[in-house]
Design an enzyme around this catalytic site. Structure first.
Site, mmCIF file in Angstrom:
data_model
loop_
_atom_site.group_PDB
_atom_site.id
_atom_site.type_symbol
_atom_site.label_atom_id
_atom_site.label_comp_id
_atom_site.label_asym_id
_atom_site.label_seq_id
_atom_site.Cartn_x
_atom_site.Cartn_y
_atom_site.Cartn_z
ATOM 1 N N ASP A 80 18.041 0.256 -54.885
ATOM 2 C CA ASP A 80 18.159 -1.173 -54.078
ATOM 3 C C ASP A 80 19.019 -0.913 -52.858
ATOM 4 O OD1 ASP A 80 17.768 -3.573 -53.176
ATOM 5 O OD2 ASP A 80 19.011 -4.566 -54.804
ATOM 6 N N GLU A 98 17.565 0.169 -47.215
ATOM 7 C CA GLU A 98 17.145 0.197 -45.755
ATOM 8 C C GLU A 98 17.805 1.157 -44.915
ATOM 9 O OE1 GLU A 98 15.920 -3.009 -48.126
ATOM 10 O OE2 GLU A 98 17.879 -2.574 -47.759
#
Length: 1530
Positions: free
Chosen positions: A434, A437
């Protein structure tokens, strides 16, 4: 230049007119800030100049030289172009700086895409180049379609700004993810930004992933795709040309074009470049359960145990960051999760798998030597550096953090070592990566970012936060391959690659990795989930296109958090989401810590049962899921997006589209026969509708383990336990499995399904060959099962008449699902379409001999198994009534059946069948689809074959198989979650419904009992109200006055059946989904049979019936010779009619082009004002703008006069005008998107226009129906003042839209009568025989007054308006349209000598079911024929008075003949000559006075009025109403 053809010359910043023109661009401001650019490139804007193409190692190459500096900083003056025709289906182009190395994307472990040596002559494409300015055009060879055309705007290539524009082959574009969007992108001046960011899913935001790939569905079924391999920030501007513009902030232009030719081929070709997706472990397809908030290992254990205790299947238990000590990855909390290793081992012993979260951020605040991941990483130099060379420090969950640089080999090895060390302690089965980005809670870094061009590029696309470093690390951060500015979008991909490889090396099994961030190629290493979705219906709906789009991107293992992550879910929402999630490839229920729990076991028993059913269905289909991963194709979602588009709180039925073919309900094999249409399906809260296409094999697994939380993940030793075959025509005598007879098989004659149980056959490669047996093989059986039912249920028309005369009493010869009845007067809140089941059966009549009984029952009655309705469609004498199969009953619907009734409804234990056998074999190669074979052929039983008549649609002949839809409704009608008391009340309300059983519907109002239930049971009351308007309908067709069939499609399968009784009552049955052609065959055979009976024995009085079939056609010989010479007026052709000042150069040519071709909807708002005389044709653009401002002020004055009325004036105005306007405006067609929704401001604008017009023109005021004329004007022009003045022009300057004043209407009716006399003399003679009533042409008043608005759909009606407004060769083209309708659809009027009221009924029944394009072509043909006439009566002289030049060619100057009807003049005012005098009739008698046979008694005025109202023709009476005195009106 057309607005949609503008390409932005100032995307980088807002510019003034001077700055725009300094760039060499055009400047034309608009009223709206959004939409077309104000500053745009002119045609052939100077740019790069292309040198000669020369051969290169990979294809061809050329040099591009910048002829003139652009307006952007740091131009790259010379580019290297390379063109590689890599395969027959793939074209590859690159444009890069040859003098300086720029970052080029290299995907992890990327191998060269396969090449072939196909010659250019075999390629599906060709490419053409424009050398100055440079551009290229890519075409599809087979049809010449332009796939890309980059010559429409210049190529820009600077250090930090790359721009390339291209046209698109169609507007059906999908891709360019990840975004919160539907499947098709919106091309109406929108843009999408590709920049990975931690942003919750919402519209107009850049989300977690970037996929610069799109696929275009071309208009003829072909498809192609385009991929820009670039990892920098990208913006894609979409415009309605259709076209798009790529803007990349760095790198190179590396373009792939994939030519399909179908979408599946395109995806396959794309995957050849980015890599095929990984095969997940089998357990990864099971159900996963997670929550941020399982704060201890005990809590986590309890969750798994409660799932087990509730018998809810689950395979994988998860933990969020709760497990980590101080939220540091690669640790676990010694107090709350001290027994984490033991817990995971316990899960493994129970058959569960375990996954936990792993963020990339590594805490930097632990004391040295206490946190090995950071200490070791620091030594091995694995972290991203800032611009000064120090470790960049961001902030995530554990606080200050460092970010690994996964582009470094050493980092990937360090990451693998960390995972290896942790897995030795905690043997997790998969990892959830997770925040990759990468996400940071500070902008750039804890120390900020330097002020450089990387942090502040010359142009920043619209990203959330406004800057590229928002929510992430600095763009100037250093990684091994390049700066983070170039690598940001690939961070999640590189982490997934490192994690995937680490798990493979540790487990030596297929790994499971789930990532949030994504980039092309990630499907090779990881699955993806759609992030932090919110618990609401909208996000449930949008998860469907999101999941489907990831399939396009090569990421099949994808899913959304079931029941939602953010916010509190509800029980119903969670049940529905679980049912949808059962068809996500990846299914996980995940929830945020502050929200209410949403594990399946926390809900009520009925909700748990529904969820359990959904999970069991998913588990049974896991072999099918595995199959689609193996073949790298995408799973078809069996829950269509349409079913969720308007999802209410509880929906027990919905419409679903099924493509052409036969579909079987997976639960029981019930068939649906689709021609590519919508079906009404039952959808109680515990039901999932799954249908399987004919010819498909769906492998399923049974729940063979007693432990419900375990999944048989071992694929070895799989066996074939059973087979279900749908569509077997008759019961086989025996079944062979590998040559051995099987005793355990069952056959269901009602569903034609064969079930073979307890096989336990190994799926081995060994087995008997096909030559070893002569019985039907499994492959051939499947082919036989997938054959259409119509092949077995087709009758022979030539022999059918005789069979009808000798047919069984009660035999059903035709039946059809979803035949609609529309309420005569639609009520608010009730659907226009009321579908039902129609059947026709034979009955012996003592007077008529053989007659037909037609019965129609609404689906709602069948849904609740209304016993009375069932009897209507199952005749007493029917053999099927005697042998009807038993259905499940609802309580309280009727008293217990008598013993004899129960006996009558028992199912026969067996039925007669032909000999047949079924052979089930495994491990053999199935025969090819084209192989013939007749063994094991099946026949219908003798009893059932008597009642066979069907088609390949959903037309059936089995009288008690009401319909697959109705079956679904019946069997699941009591499955909605209602408590017992509520259910009884609901059923009691249903049971009290009143339905008409008379021969024809009376449309009686609802009674008091149904009204009393409205408050408590609104939805059920709507059903009851609709039933009272459209109740059960049953008639003896032999006693009807007329049967008329009107076909509305070119294939002549759909349309209307109109039945009229001798009392002039009528019923219209709408066949929207085909089947009318089959019914026509039945009626034609019956007509032949009746004619024979009439001659033999039946009196004329009882047998007189008018029967007609309308199949309008127009032979090519009857069309206008210029019919196909003009195309629709689009932007390009419109501009050709304008000079540089914006004036129309040749008005006549423009009007002619519009007359034949029409106007593209996109430019109606620009062209219509000319046609409606708001703009003059010779006005310039500047003059028109000045005129608009002047007229806007005038409009404001008109409105101010209305608003400043005195109370007395306002009161009178309200009575005479406003009351009617308000009533009409409320009834505006809300199917038009422009007027949809409550409190739509456009409706109020229309109201103001109409009220202001009544003030502007008080003599006209307001006439009912004007709102129908203003609505399309406003929706196209979309400006209040402009619409008002266009409406003024429409009312004052066109004859087509006339007032209902007597002189206007009489003149046009006179013209129409004369045209009919000239062009359709037989019809005119019929009108003359009818006398004054006939010659008043009541049936066409509405056509003229409302401009065909009520006769044709808007798209066709507006085309007719445009043809009339063009005033080409006549001012009265609308009259030629009237004649065309009569020519095409009025033959029955003369054939059957219909009376006035019958004509009215005949033509009103055609409303909305005529072919508008056909009528237009015929009208143009009639005009052409008219202008060739050598003589015309002087009564038609004015037919061309106002249209200007061009009415008559010099060769065709007709002679005008005087009609003699000029009482005020001694001579003909038109110079007409005397008409040659025929021998008869008397020359002194005009057509209006010609003698006629004694007609039947004329209908009274009251009769005409009632017929007009009945046919929704009230506007025909406006003229009479206006002529009445106020007292008479009162």
């Amino acid at each position: 230049m057309a607005l949609e053809s503008r390409f932005d010359c100032a995307r980088d910043k807002a510019v003034s007119q001077t700055e725009c023109e300094d760039r060499g661009c055009c400047y034309a401001p608009l009223s709206e800030l959004t939409g077309p650019p104000w500053c745009y490139f002119p045609h052939l804007y100077p740019g790069y100049i292309m040198g000669p193409l020369t051969p290169s190692k990979r294809g061809q190459e050329a040099t591009l030289s910048l002829g003139k500096p652009s307006y952007l900083p740091k131009d790259i003056a010379t580019l290297h172009l390379e063109v590689m025709e890599e395969t027959a289906e793939r074209l590859h182009l690159t444009m890069k700086d040859p003098s300086s190395q720029r970052y080029e994307v290299q995907l992890p472990e990327q191998q060269s895409a396969p090449q072939d040596k196909t010659g250019p002559q075999d390629a599906l494409y060709s490419i053409q180049f424009q050398h100055n300015p440079f551009g290229f055009t890519v075409l599809r060879k087979s049809n010449g379609r332009v796939i890309m055309n980059t010559t429409v705007a210049p190529l820009l290539f600077t250090d930090q700004y790359l721009q390339l524009s291209t046209t698109l082959a169609s507007s059906y574009v999908s891709g360019l993810g990840e975004h919160y969007t539907s499947l098709s992108l919106d091309l109406n001046w929108t843009s999408v930004t590709l920049w990975n960011q931690n942003t919750k899913p919402r519209a107009d935001a850049n989300l977690y992933g970037s996929h610069p790939f799109y696929i275009v569905q071309e208009t003829d079924g072909f498809a192609h795709g385009v991929f820009l391999l670039n990892s920098n920030a990208i913006e894609v501007i979409l415009q309605p040309t259709p076209a798009l513009t790529w803007v990349a902030l760095g790198g190179i232009l590396d373009l792939y074009v994939f030519f399909g030719p179908n979408p599946q081929n395109v995806i396959h070709q794309y995957l050849q470049v980015i890599g095929y997706p990984m095969m997940p472990p089998y357990w990864a397809l099971g159900f996963h359960l997670c929550r941020w908030g399982y704060t201890t290992s005990n809590t986590t254990r309890q969750v798994a145990q409660r799932m087990h205790d509730a018998y809810l299947p689950m395979d994988v238990q998860w933990n969020d960051l709760d497990y980590a000590h101080n939220r540091r990855v690669f640790t676990f909390d010694p107090l709350r999760f001290g027994d984490l290793p033991e817990m995971v081992q316990d899960f493994h012993e129970k058959g569960l798998k375990y996954v936990l979260i792993l963020d990339p951020g590594i805490s930097t605040t632990s004391p040295p030597g206490s946190y090995p991941p950071f200490d070791d990483g620091l030594k091995r130099d694995v972290f991203i550096k800032n611009a000064t060379g120090n470790i960049l420090i961001g902030k995530v969950w554990p606080g200050p953090t460092a970010f690994p640089d996964f582009t470094s080999l050493e980092t990937r090895q360090w990451w693998e070592d960390c995972i290896h060390d942790f897995l030795l302690k905690v043997p997790v089965d998969g990892l959830w990566i997770d925040m990759n980005e990468p996400s940071s809670f500070v902008q750039g870094s804890m120390e900020g970012c330097p002020d450089t061009d990387l942090e502040n590029p010359p142009y920043t696309p619209p990203v959330v936060g406004g800057q590229l470093n928002s929510k992430t690390v600095c763009m100037s951060a250093q990684q091994r391959l390049s700066t983070h500015y170039n690598l940001h979008n690939m961070y999640g991909l590189t982490e997934a690659y490192a994690t995937h490889k680490a798990l493979i090396n540790f487990h030596r099994k297929r790994p499971f990795v789930l990532s949030r961030s994504s980039f092309p190629g990630i499907g090779r290493f990881s699955g993806v989930w759609t992030g932090d979705v919110t618990s609401n219906w909208e996000q449930l709906r949008y998860s469907i296109p999101t999941v489907l789009l990831f399939g396009l991107y090569g990421v099949p293992l994808v899913g959304a958090d079931v029941c939602g992550f953010e916010g509190n879910t509800t029980e119903e929402l969670c049940v529905r989401w679980m049912q949808l999630g059962a068809f996500y490839p990846f299914m996980r229920n995940h929830n945020d810590r502050q929200n209410r729990p949403q594990e399946p076991y926390v809900f009520g028993d009925k909700a748990q049962a529904a969820m359990r059913s959904a999970l069991n269905l998913r588990y049974s289909l896991l072999p099918f899921f595995t199959r689609f991963f193996i073949t790298h194709t995408y799973l078809l979602r069996l829950l269509p997006d349409h079913s969720l588009s308007n999802f209410p709180k509880i929906q027990i039925a919905f419409t679903a589209y099924l493509p052409f073919g036969t579909w079987y309900r997976l639960q029981d094999g019930q068939p649906l026969y689709s021609k590519g249409q919508y079906f009404l399906l039952s959808a109680p809260l515990d039901t999932i509708n799954v249908h399987v296409r004919e010819g498909c094999i769906i492998p399923q697994q049974a729940q063979i383990l007693s432990d419900p939380v375990r999944l048989n993940g071992d694929l070895d030793g799989l066996g074939l336990g059973g087979v279900r075959v749908f569509g077997v025509p008759s019961s086989p005598q025996y079944v062979l499995a590998n040559g051995e007879k099987v005793s355990d098989f069952t056959y269901h004659s009602d569903t034609k399904a064969l079930t073979v149980n307890k096989l336990a056959l190994p799926m081995s490669k060994d087995g008997p060959s096909l030559s070893d047996t002569v019985e039907m093989s499994l492959g051939r059986l499947l082919r036989r099962a997938s054959s259409k039912a119509s092949d077995l249920l087709t009758f022979n028309p030539s022999a059918w008449g005789a069979s009808l005369r000798s047919g069984l009493d009660g035999e059903i010869i035709f039946s059809k699902n979803n035949v609609c009845v529309h309420p005569a007067e639609p009520l608010p809140g009730l659907a226009e379409h009321n579908p039902g089941y129609l059947c026709v059966h034979v009955e012996k009549d003592e007077c008529l001999g053989t007659t037909l009984i037609l019965t129609w029952v609404p689906n709602s009655r069948i849904q609740r198994q209304d016993e009375e309705a069932m009897r209507y469609i199952t005749p007493e004498n029917s053999p099927v009534r005697r042998n009807a199969r038993r259905r499940g009953r609802r309580h309280h619907c009727r008293p217990p059946a008598a013993p004899e009734e129960e006996e009558e409804e028992r199912v026969l234990s067996s039925s007669t069948s032909a000999e047949g056998s079924v052979v089930v074999e495994t491990g053999v190669e199935l025969p090819s689809a084209g192989e013939d074979g007749d063994e094991g052929s099946c026949e219908l039983s003798d009893e059932l074959s008597h009642s066979t008549m069907g088609s390949d649609s959903d037309t059936f002949s089995s009288p008690f198989c009401l319909s697959p839809v109705s079956e679904a409704l019946c069997e699941n009608s009591n499955s909605v979650f209602l408590d017992s008391d509520s259910r009884e009340l609901c059923e009691e309300s249903m049971a009290r419904s009143i339905s008409s059983t008379s021969s024809l519907d009376s449309h009686a109002p609802s009674d008091r009992s149904s009204q009393s239930q409205a408050v408590r049971w609104g939805e059920q009351q709507k059903v009851l109200a609709l039933e009272q308007l459209c109740g059960v309908f049953r008639v003896d067709l032999g006693h009807m006055r007329s049967l008329r069939l009107f076909f509305s499609d070119e294939a002549c399968t759909s349309g209307q059946l109109v039945i009229a009784s001798r009392e002039s009552q009528y019923k219209i049955l709408h066949f929207h989904h085909a089947g009318l052609d089959k019914l026509a065959e039945v009626f034609q055979q019956w007509k032949c049979c009746r004619e024979t009976q009439i001659r033999d024995q039946v009196s004329d009085e009882k047998s007189c019936m008018q029967f007609s079939i309308q199949r309008p056609t127009l032979p090519s010989a009857e069309t206008h010779p210029e019919e196909k010479l003009y195309r629709r007026l689009d932007v390009t052709t419109w501009l050709r009619h304008l000079n540089h000042s914006g004036q129309v150069e040749e008005e006549y040519k423009l009007r002619k082009a519009i007359f034949f071709g029409g106007i593209d909807p996109s430019i109606r708002g620009e062209v219509w004002p000319f046609l409606l005389h708001y703009y003059s044709y010779d006005s310039s653009s500047e003059e028109r703008e000045a005129w608009r401002l002047q007229k806007r002020e005038h409009y404001q004055d008109v409105q101010q006069r209305r608003l400043s009325m005195s109370p007395e004036e306002h009161s009178a105005f309200w009575r005479k005008v406003q009351f009617t306007v308000d009533k009409d405006v409320v009834r505006t067609d809300r199917s038009n998107q422009f007027f949809q929704g409550e409190n739509n401001p456009n409706v109020e604008i229309m109201r103001r226009i109409l009220l202001n017009y009544a003030v502007f023109n008080p003599d006209m005021g307001y006439c009912q129906g004007m709102s129908d004329l203003v609505a399309p004007l406003l929706s196209e022009i979309q400006d209040e003042s402009d619409t008002f003045w266009c409406f003024v022009g429409l009312m004052e300057n066109t004859i087509f839209i006339s007032s209902p004043r007597d002189e206007d209407m009489e003149r046009q009716l006179m013209y129409l009568r004369e045209l009919l006399r000239l062009m359709l003399p037989r019809f005119h003679q019929h009108l003359t025989r009818l006398g004054e009533d006939g010659l008043q042409l009541l049936f066409c008043h509405r056509w003229i007054l409302l401009c065909f608005k009520r006769e044709f759909p808007d798209t066709e009606a507006l085309r007719m308006w445009e043809a009339c407004w063009a005033h080409y060769q006549t001012d009265y083209f609308h009259l030629f349209l009237c004649v065309a309708i009569i020519v095409l659809y009025g033959e029955d009027v003369t054939e059957q000598q219909l009376a006035t009221d019958q004509m009215l009924l005949h033509f009103s029944n055609l409303s909305m079911h005529m072919n508008g394009e056909l009528v237009l072509r015929k009208a143009r043909s009639l005009l052409y024929q008219f202008r060739l006439l050598p003589r015309i009566p002087c009564s038609l002289h004015d037919l061309c008075k106002l249209c200007g030049p061009g009415m008559w060619d010099s060769r065709y100057i007709p002679t005008v003949e005087c009609s003699g009807e000029h009482p005020d003049s001694q001579s003909c005012p038109y110079g007409g000559t005397s008409t040659p005098q025929p021998s008869s009739p008397s020359p002194s008698i005009t057509p209006l006075q010609s003698p006629k046979p004694a007609p039947s008694p004329s209908p009274s005025p009251d009769r005409i009025l009632s017929q007009a109202l009945l046919c929704d023709m009230e506007h025909c009476l406006i003229r009479a109403w206006d002529s009445c005195s106020d007292e008479a009106k009162g």
